[in-house]
Design a protein around this motif. Structure first.
Motif, PDB file in Angstrom:
ATOM      1  N   GLU A 191       4.446  -3.464  -4.597  1.00 13.51           N
ATOM      2  CA  GLU A 191       3.813  -2.336  -5.274  1.00 13.51           C
ATOM      3  C   GLU A 191       2.808  -2.880  -6.270  1.00 13.51           C
ATOM      4  OE1 GLU A 191       5.273   1.042  -8.278  1.00 13.51           O
ATOM      5  OE2 GLU A 191       6.234   1.059  -6.316  1.00 13.51           O
ATOM      6  N   VAL A 192       1.586  -2.357  -6.214  1.00 13.24           N
ATOM      7  CA  VAL A 192       0.522  -2.765  -7.129  1.00 13.24           C
ATOM      8  C   VAL A 192       0.051  -1.509  -7.848  1.00 13.24           C
ATOM      9  CG1 VAL A 192      -1.748  -3.829  -7.341  1.00 13.24           C
ATOM     10  CG2 VAL A 192      -0.170  -4.617  -5.573  1.00 13.24           C
ATOM     11  N   SER A 193       0.260  -1.457  -9.157  1.00 12.37           N
ATOM     12  CA  SER A 193      -0.133  -0.290  -9.953  1.00 12.37           C
ATOM     13  C   SER A 193      -1.486  -0.556 -10.586  1.00 12.37           C
ATOM     14  CB  SER A 193       0.916  -0.011 -11.026  1.00 12.37           C
ATOM     15  OG  SER A 193       2.137   0.326 -10.432  1.00 12.37           O
ATOM     16  N   MET A 194      -2.525  -0.091  -9.927  1.00 12.23           N
ATOM     17  CA  MET A 194      -3.885  -0.239 -10.441  1.00 12.23           C
ATOM     18  C   MET A 194      -4.212   0.950 -11.334  1.00 12.23           C
ATOM     19  SD  MET A 194      -5.821  -1.566  -7.006  1.00 12.23           S
ATOM     20  CE  MET A 194      -5.281  -0.158  -6.036  1.00 12.23           C
ATOM     21  N   ALA A 195      -5.309   0.875 -12.037  1.00 17.89           N
ATOM     22  CA  ALA A 195      -5.720   1.978 -12.898  1.00 17.89           C
ATOM     23  C   ALA A 195      -6.033   3.234 -12.077  1.00 17.89           C
ATOM     24  CB  ALA A 195      -6.932   1.570 -13.727  1.00 17.89           C
ATOM     25  N   SER A 196      -6.573   3.042 -10.874  1.00 12.38           N
ATOM     26  CA  SER A 196      -6.993   4.181 -10.057  1.00 12.38           C
ATOM     27  C   SER A 196      -5.874   4.792  -9.217  1.00 12.38           C
ATOM     28  CB  SER A 196      -8.133   3.755  -9.132  1.00 12.38           C
ATOM     29  OG  SER A 196      -7.699   2.715  -8.283  1.00 12.38           O
ATOM     30  N   ARG A 197      -4.925   3.963  -8.788  1.00 11.11           N
ATOM     31  CA  ARG A 197      -3.827   4.455  -7.943  1.00 11.11           C
ATOM     32  C   ARG A 197      -2.766   3.369  -7.798  1.00 11.11           C
ATOM     33  NH1 ARG A 197      -5.379   3.576  -1.733  1.00 11.11           N
ATOM     34  NH2 ARG A 197      -7.004   2.022  -2.017  1.00 11.11           N
ATOM     35  N   ARG A 198      -1.663   3.751  -7.193  1.00 13.82           N
ATOM     36  CA  ARG A 198      -0.562   2.828  -6.936  1.00 13.82           C
ATOM     37  C   ARG A 198      -0.481   2.571  -5.430  1.00 13.82           C
ATOM     38  NH1 ARG A 198       4.942   4.283  -9.618  1.00 13.82           N
ATOM     39  NH2 ARG A 198       3.540   3.876 -11.336  1.00 13.82           N
ATOM     40  N   LEU A 199      -0.507   1.306  -5.070  1.00 14.77           N
ATOM     41  CA  LEU A 199      -0.367   0.922  -3.664  1.00 14.77           C
ATOM     42  C   LEU A 199       1.046   0.430  -3.405  1.00 14.77           C
ATOM     43  CD1 LEU A 199      -3.529  -1.226  -2.823  1.00 14.77           C
ATOM     44  CD2 LEU A 199      -2.956   1.018  -1.930  1.00 14.77           C
ATOM     45  N   ARG A 200       1.639   0.904  -2.333  1.00 14.48           N
ATOM     46  CA  ARG A 200       2.934   0.398  -1.878  1.00 14.48           C
ATOM     47  C   ARG A 200       2.715  -0.133  -0.471  1.00 14.48           C
ATOM     48  NH1 ARG A 200       4.638   5.483  -4.216  1.00 14.48           N
ATOM     49  NH2 ARG A 200       5.574   5.039  -6.225  1.00 14.48           N
ATOM     50  N   LEU A 201       2.924  -1.432  -0.300  1.00 17.70           N
ATOM     51  CA  LEU A 201       2.683  -2.060   0.997  1.00 17.70           C
ATOM     52  C   LEU A 201       3.953  -2.743   1.497  1.00 17.70           C
ATOM     53  CD1 LEU A 201      -0.748  -3.778   0.244  1.00 17.70           C
ATOM     54  CD2 LEU A 201      -0.370  -1.670   1.514  1.00 17.70           C
ATOM     55  N   GLN A 202       4.314  -2.459   2.708  1.00 13.66           N
ATOM     56  CA  GLN A 202       5.414  -3.142   3.372  1.00 13.66           C
ATOM     57  C   GLN A 202       4.909  -4.506   3.862  1.00 13.66           C
ATOM     58  OE1 GLN A 202       8.585  -1.980   3.432  1.00 13.66           O
ATOM     59  NE2 GLN A 202       7.747  -0.345   2.156  1.00 13.66           N
ATOM     60  N   PRO A 203       5.779  -5.437   4.171  1.00 13.61           N
ATOM     61  CA  PRO A 203       5.330  -6.734   4.671  1.00 13.61           C
ATOM     62  C   PRO A 203       4.399  -6.572   5.881  1.00 13.61           C
ATOM     63  CG  PRO A 203       7.681  -6.789   4.246  1.00 13.61           C
ATOM     64  CD  PRO A 203       7.241  -5.365   4.087  1.00 13.61           C
ATOM     65  N   GLY A 204       3.249  -7.209   5.810  1.00 11.59           N
ATOM     66  CA  GLY A 204       2.276  -7.134   6.893  1.00 11.59           C
ATOM     67  C   GLY A 204       1.424  -5.885   6.910  1.00 11.59           C
ATOM     68  N   GLU A 205       1.738  -4.903   6.077  1.00 15.12           N
ATOM     69  CA  GLU A 205       0.975  -3.658   6.056  1.00 15.12           C
ATOM     70  C   GLU A 205      -0.398  -3.895   5.457  1.00 15.12           C
ATOM     71  OE1 GLU A 205       1.447   0.976   4.599  1.00 15.12           O
ATOM     72  OE2 GLU A 205       2.908  -0.498   3.943  1.00 15.12           O
ATOM     73  N   LYS A 206      -1.375  -3.153   5.955  1.00 13.28           N
ATOM     74  CA  LYS A 206      -2.753  -3.271   5.479  1.00 13.28           C
ATOM     75  C   LYS A 206      -3.182  -1.985   4.780  1.00 13.28           C
ATOM     76  CE  LYS A 206      -4.215  -6.490   9.041  1.00 13.28           C
ATOM     77  NZ  LYS A 206      -3.062  -6.698   9.865  1.00 13.28           N
ATOM     78  N   ALA A 207      -4.155  -2.107   3.872  1.00 13.52           N
ATOM     79  CA  ALA A 207      -4.691  -0.942   3.164  1.00 13.52           C
ATOM     80  C   ALA A 207      -6.140  -1.213   2.801  1.00 13.52           C
ATOM     81  CB  ALA A 207      -3.889  -0.668   1.900  1.00 13.52           C
ATOM     82  N   PHE A 208      -6.914  -0.143   2.721  1.00  8.34           N
ATOM     83  CA  PHE A 208      -8.291  -0.252   2.266  1.00  8.34           C
ATOM     84  C   PHE A 208      -8.339  -0.047   0.762  1.00  8.34           C
ATOM     85  CE2 PHE A 208      -9.128   0.790   6.722  1.00  8.34           C
ATOM     86  CZ  PHE A 208     -10.069  -0.189   7.002  1.00  8.34           C
ATOM     87  N   ILE A 209      -9.178  -0.824   0.086  1.00  6.78           N
ATOM     88  CA  ILE A 209      -9.411  -0.652  -1.345  1.00  6.78           C
ATOM     89  C   ILE A 209     -10.910  -0.555  -1.587  1.00  6.78           C
ATOM     90  CG2 ILE A 209      -7.286  -1.791  -2.097  1.00  6.78           C
ATOM     91  CD1 ILE A 209      -8.980  -4.306  -2.634  1.00  6.78           C
ATOM     92  N   THR A 210     -11.266   0.108  -2.652  1.00  7.87           N
ATOM     93  CA  THR A 210     -12.675   0.283  -2.986  1.00  7.87           C
ATOM     94  C   THR A 210     -13.203  -0.952  -3.717  1.00  7.87           C
ATOM     95  OG1 THR A 210     -12.240   1.267  -5.144  1.00  7.87           O
ATOM     96  CG2 THR A 210     -12.306   2.779  -3.248  1.00  7.87           C
ATOM     97  N   PRO A 211     -14.524  -1.105  -3.780  1.00 10.59           N
ATOM     98  CA  PRO A 211     -15.092  -2.223  -4.541  1.00 10.59           C
ATOM     99  C   PRO A 211     -14.657  -2.213  -6.007  1.00 10.59           C
ATOM    100  CG  PRO A 211     -16.752  -1.302  -3.096  1.00 10.59           C
ATOM    101  CD  PRO A 211     -15.550  -0.388  -3.022  1.00 10.59           C
ATOM    102  N   ASP A 212     -14.522  -1.043  -6.596  1.00  9.88           N
ATOM    103  CA  ASP A 212     -14.066  -0.962  -7.993  1.00  9.88           C
ATOM    104  C   ASP A 212     -12.632  -1.451  -8.132  1.00  9.88           C
ATOM    105  OD1 ASP A 212     -16.482   0.022  -8.904  1.00  9.88           O
ATOM    106  OD2 ASP A 212     -15.866   2.116  -8.658  1.00  9.88           O
ATOM    107  N   GLU A 213     -11.790  -1.148  -7.149  1.00  9.33           N
ATOM    108  CA  GLU A 213     -10.389  -1.571  -7.209  1.00  9.33           C
ATOM    109  C   GLU A 213     -10.250  -3.089  -7.086  1.00  9.33           C
ATOM    110  OE1 GLU A 213      -8.116   2.401  -5.579  1.00  9.33           O
ATOM    111  OE2 GLU A 213      -8.854   0.952  -4.108  1.00  9.33           O
TER     112      GLU A 213
END
Length: 70
Positions: free
Chosen positions: A12-34
């Motif tokens: 789990e990564v709690s950024m200022a803009s949102r919280r990401l929860r990633l399972q092992p191997g899971e992928k996600a898109f992030i913005t340039p600001d993030e």
């Protein structure tokens, strides 16, 4: 950018803009600001998260629209 959880545990990564929860191997898109978020940068430095590739402009636009709706 497209990132992935390199670890064997959920992350789990709690950024200022949102919280990401990633399972092992899971992928996600992030913005340039993030990418500049200090919490995400720390996870990148620890190598618990890795950048897979830059997002295409179409993927980046779709992500921004989805985040705007939230």
């Amino acid at each position: 950018m497209l990132i992935t959880n390199n670890g064997t545990d959920a992350l789990e990564v709690s950024m200022a803009s949102r919280r990401l929860r990633l399972q092992p191997g899971e992928k996600a898109f992030i913005t340039p600001d993030e990418v500049r978020d200090p919490v995400l940068r720390e996870a990148l430095q620890e190598r618990s998260i890795a950048i897979v590739r830059p997002a295409t402009s179409k993927e980046d636009e779709a992500l921004r629209e989805r985040l705007d709706r939230q």
